[in-house]
Design a protein around this motif. Sequence first.
Motif, short mmCIF file in Angstrom:
data_model
loop_
_atom_site.label_atom_id
_atom_site.label_comp_id
_atom_site.label_asym_id
_atom_site.label_seq_id
_atom_site.Cartn_x
_atom_site.Cartn_y
_atom_site.Cartn_z
N LEU A 142 0.82 -1.21 0.00
CA LEU A 142 0.00 0.00 0.00
C LEU A 142 0.85 1.26 0.00
CD1 LEU A 142 -2.88 -1.01 2.44
CD2 LEU A 142 -2.77 -1.20 -0.04
N ALA A 143 2.05 1.18 0.56
CA ALA A 143 2.91 2.36 0.59
C ALA A 143 3.35 2.77 -0.82
CB ALA A 143 4.13 2.09 1.46
N GLN A 144 3.34 1.82 -1.75
CA GLN A 144 3.77 2.11 -3.13
C GLN A 144 2.58 2.34 -4.07
OE1 GLN A 144 7.01 2.52 -3.76
NE2 GLN A 144 7.41 2.06 -1.60
N GLN A 145 1.38 2.21 -3.56
CA GLN A 145 0.20 2.33 -4.41
C GLN A 145 -0.09 3.79 -4.74
OE1 GLN A 145 -2.70 -0.35 -4.89
NE2 GLN A 145 -0.83 -1.53 -5.07
N ARG A 146 -0.65 3.99 -5.91
CA ARG A 146 -1.14 5.31 -6.33
C ARG A 146 -2.49 5.15 -7.00
NH1 ARG A 146 3.78 8.88 -9.00
NH2 ARG A 146 5.11 9.00 -7.16
N ALA A 147 -3.22 6.23 -6.99
CA ALA A 147 -4.51 6.25 -7.68
C ALA A 147 -4.44 7.25 -8.81
CB ALA A 147 -5.63 6.61 -6.71
N TRP A 148 -5.21 7.02 -9.83
CA TRP A 148 -5.25 7.95 -10.96
C TRP A 148 -6.65 7.99 -11.55
CZ3 TRP A 148 -2.32 3.42 -11.18
CH2 TRP A 148 -2.82 2.41 -11.99
N LEU A 149 -6.91 9.03 -12.32
CA LEU A 149 -8.15 9.19 -13.05
C LEU A 149 -7.84 9.27 -14.53
CD1 LEU A 149 -10.05 11.92 -10.99
CD2 LEU A 149 -10.33 9.45 -10.84
N LEU A 150 -8.66 8.60 -15.34
CA LEU A 150 -8.57 8.71 -16.78
C LEU A 150 -9.76 9.54 -17.26
CD1 LEU A 150 -7.67 5.05 -17.80
CD2 LEU A 150 -6.11 6.96 -17.36
N LEU A 151 -9.48 10.67 -17.90
CA LEU A 151 -10.53 11.49 -18.49
C LEU A 151 -11.00 10.82 -19.77
CD1 LEU A 151 -12.21 14.11 -18.66
CD2 LEU A 151 -10.27 15.13 -19.88
N MET A 152 -12.30 10.50 -19.84
CA MET A 152 -12.84 9.78 -20.97
C MET A 152 -13.43 10.75 -22.00
SD MET A 152 -11.98 7.03 -19.57
CE MET A 152 -12.50 5.84 -20.81
N GLY A 153 -13.18 10.46 -23.27
CA GLY A 153 -13.71 11.27 -24.35
C GLY A 153 -15.12 10.84 -24.73
N PRO A 154 -15.76 11.58 -25.64
CA PRO A 154 -17.13 11.24 -26.07
C PRO A 154 -17.23 9.85 -26.68
CG PRO A 154 -16.54 13.46 -26.76
CD PRO A 154 -15.28 12.84 -26.25
N ASP A 155 -16.12 9.35 -27.25
CA ASP A 155 -16.13 8.03 -27.86
C ASP A 155 -15.82 6.92 -26.87
OD1 ASP A 155 -13.50 8.65 -27.39
OD2 ASP A 155 -12.78 8.16 -29.41
N GLY A 156 -15.64 7.27 -25.59
CA GLY A 156 -15.35 6.27 -24.57
C GLY A 156 -13.89 5.94 -24.41
N ALA A 157 -13.02 6.60 -25.18
CA ALA A 157 -11.58 6.34 -25.09
C ALA A 157 -10.94 7.33 -24.13
CB ALA A 157 -10.93 6.46 -26.46
N PRO A 158 -9.91 6.89 -23.35
CA PRO A 158 -9.24 7.81 -22.43
C PRO A 158 -8.44 8.87 -23.16
CG PRO A 158 -8.10 5.70 -22.50
CD PRO A 158 -9.36 5.53 -23.29
N GLN A 159 -8.51 10.09 -22.67
CA GLN A 159 -7.81 11.21 -23.29
C GLN A 159 -6.63 11.70 -22.47
OE1 GLN A 159 -11.01 14.10 -23.76
NE2 GLN A 159 -11.34 13.44 -25.86
N GLN A 160 -6.75 11.67 -21.15
CA GLN A 160 -5.71 12.21 -20.28
C GLN A 160 -5.74 11.47 -18.95
OE1 GLN A 160 -5.77 16.44 -20.10
NE2 GLN A 160 -3.68 16.58 -19.40
N ARG A 161 -4.54 11.34 -18.37
CA ARG A 161 -4.42 10.67 -17.07
C ARG A 161 -3.98 11.68 -16.02
NH1 ARG A 161 -0.77 5.99 -17.64
NH2 ARG A 161 0.85 7.58 -17.89
N TYR A 162 -4.63 11.64 -14.86
CA TYR A 162 -4.29 12.48 -13.71
C TYR A 162 -3.89 11.56 -12.57
CZ TYR A 162 -6.94 15.95 -16.36
OH TYR A 162 -7.42 16.77 -17.35
N THR A 163 -2.63 11.59 -12.18
CA THR A 163 -2.12 10.74 -11.10
C THR A 163 -2.06 11.53 -9.81
OG1 THR A 163 -0.81 9.47 -12.68
CG2 THR A 163 -0.24 9.25 -10.35
N LEU A 164 -2.62 10.98 -8.74
CA LEU A 164 -2.62 11.65 -7.44
C LEU A 164 -1.27 11.40 -6.76
CD1 LEU A 164 -5.65 11.48 -8.20
CD2 LEU A 164 -6.14 11.20 -5.78
N ASP A 165 -0.30 12.25 -7.07
CA ASP A 165 1.07 12.05 -6.58
C ASP A 165 1.16 12.15 -5.06
OD1 ASP A 165 2.12 11.72 -9.16
OD2 ASP A 165 2.19 13.88 -9.46
N SER A 166 0.34 13.00 -4.45
CA SER A 166 0.39 13.16 -3.00
C SER A 166 -0.75 12.43 -2.30
CB SER A 166 0.36 14.64 -2.62
OG SER A 166 -0.87 15.23 -3.00
N GLY A 167 -1.53 11.66 -3.06
CA GLY A 167 -2.59 10.87 -2.47
C GLY A 167 -3.91 11.59 -2.31
N GLU A 168 -4.01 12.83 -2.74
CA GLU A 168 -5.27 13.56 -2.64
C GLU A 168 -5.32 14.63 -3.71
OE1 GLU A 168 -5.66 15.59 1.07
OE2 GLU A 168 -3.59 16.26 1.09
#
Length: 287
Positions: free
Chosen positions: A67-93
Amino acid sequence: MTHFGTYTPPAANTGVSLTCPHCSNPLFGDLPFCAHCGTRVRSRVSMELTSSFENASSFATPAEPDLAQQRAWLLLMGPDGAPQQRYTLDSGEAVIGRGEADIVFANDPYMSPLHARLEWRDGRLWLRDLGSRNGSWIFIQQPWKLMDGDLALVGSQVLRFRRLGYPGPHPPEADATRRFGSSLPAMDIALMEQVRADGSVRDCIHLSPGRSIVIGRTTGDWLFPYDGTMSGAHAELLPEDSEFFLRDADSRNGVAVAVRGERALEPGARIMIGQRVFTVGAGPGHP
């Protein structure tokens, strides 16, 4: 008496002297804001275009994750359902919003300046709405048990679930003459309301035990033929004893419910903030 203007925090051991671009005062530590004027000066989120992703739902997680090495991220989805951009929570929030947020969408008129907060905690990503005007939404993957006041997004319709309770006894007529009336179920104990943008109610449908309701554009019990974002048969309301569950009927655009309080998000979950749809990921690194 402490004066904020004379307080000097200890300098960070970075070996580099940085100043705020707004007030030119020195920056200290790893604070995301200037301690003097409050201007955001550091990002807690790293951003990257995601044109290389083939499958947005591919989230590799080790069998025994550290868990100490885990990170969470969000993928921004486009109108076609494909991911456009990734946002990684570097500080955990991170905070998502239209204003001074970590993840900013300045041109989204449906997003509040500080809309929602994400926090990676105990190996899970948690979502909390920050009192936004339009709420934060999670797309359901399993039948969702409805609670009084729950808001659901079906196509472009915002629907609110209301409990009515059980009906009381009707007093007898004064002269014992019975009245004509519609043939009805034994009891209506809940309803779904169609909510306008101003919060008023336009239409509703009553819910009774033993009676399923299909919501759709062309097929079902409650129809919205003018809603082009709704599938023919989009969602179903299922009774179970005195409870009701909302199910996605394999619709094209999904069914979402507004987050109340704090909600844990599983990898692969889809959320909507303002007009933006994201897919959640978590693991030891980038997918």
